[in-house]
Design a protein around this motif. Sequence first.
Motif, PDB file in Angstrom:
ATOM      1  N   LEU A   1       0.818  -1.202   0.000  1.00 59.30           N
ATOM      2  CA  LEU A   1       0.000   0.000   0.000  1.00 59.30           C
ATOM      3  C   LEU A   1       0.860   1.263   0.000  1.00 59.30           C
ATOM      4  O   LEU A   1       0.510   2.267  -0.627  1.00 59.30           O
ATOM      5  CB  LEU A   1      -0.942  -0.025   1.213  1.00 59.30           C
TER       6      LEU A   1
ATOM      7  N   TRP B   1       3.722   1.634  -1.483  1.00 65.11           N
ATOM      8  CA  TRP B   1       4.219   1.859  -2.854  1.00 65.11           C
ATOM      9  C   TRP B   1       3.149   2.522  -3.723  1.00 65.11           C
ATOM     10  O   TRP B   1       3.446   3.430  -4.501  1.00 65.11           O
ATOM     11  CB  TRP B   1       4.649   0.532  -3.491  1.00 65.11           C
ATOM     12  N   ILE B   2       1.938   2.091  -3.617  1.00 58.29           N
ATOM     13  CA  ILE B   2       0.842   2.682  -4.391  1.00 58.29           C
ATOM     14  C   ILE B   2       0.646   4.138  -3.974  1.00 58.29           C
ATOM     15  O   ILE B   2       0.496   5.027  -4.820  1.00 58.29           O
ATOM     16  CB  ILE B   2      -0.456   1.865  -4.206  1.00 58.29           C
TER      17      ILE B   2
ATOM     18  N   LEU C   1       1.145   7.504  -6.336  1.00 60.06           N
ATOM     19  CA  LEU C   1       0.091   8.507  -6.477  1.00 60.06           C
ATOM     20  C   LEU C   1       0.583   9.895  -6.078  1.00 60.06           C
ATOM     21  O   LEU C   1       0.302  10.888  -6.750  1.00 60.06           O
ATOM     22  CB  LEU C   1      -1.140   8.118  -5.653  1.00 60.06           C
TER      23      LEU C   1
END
Length: 98
Positions: free
Chosen positions: A2, A4-5, A9
Motif C-alpha cells: 500500500l 508503494w501505491i 500517487l
Amino acid sequence: MLSWILLILVLAALVAVGTWLWGTVFGRGEVLPPIGDPATVRDANRRAVTDGDLGAVTFELVPRGYRPEQVDDVIAHLAWQLAEARRELSGRPGAEKD
C-alpha cells in the motif's frame, strides 16, 4: 504494498502540479512576439520589394518556419515585378526577344 501505491500517487500528483507550475511561470516558450497586423506586414514587404531592399522583408515566425501566406505574397510580388520588367524590355525598340 500500500505504501508503494501511495508513493506512486503522490509522485504523480507532484509531477502534475510541477508541470502546471512550470508552464505558468515560464509560459509557452514563444521565441518572438508577433510582428504585427498581417496586412501591415504584407504592405511593408511589398514596399521593400518595390524599393529593391530585400533585407527589409520580414516574415512572422510560426512553429515550422515562416508564415506561408506572407512568403507566397512576396514571391508573387517578385514574379509580378519580373514580368513587368520583361514586358518593358520587350517593348523597347531594338530589344532582343527570347
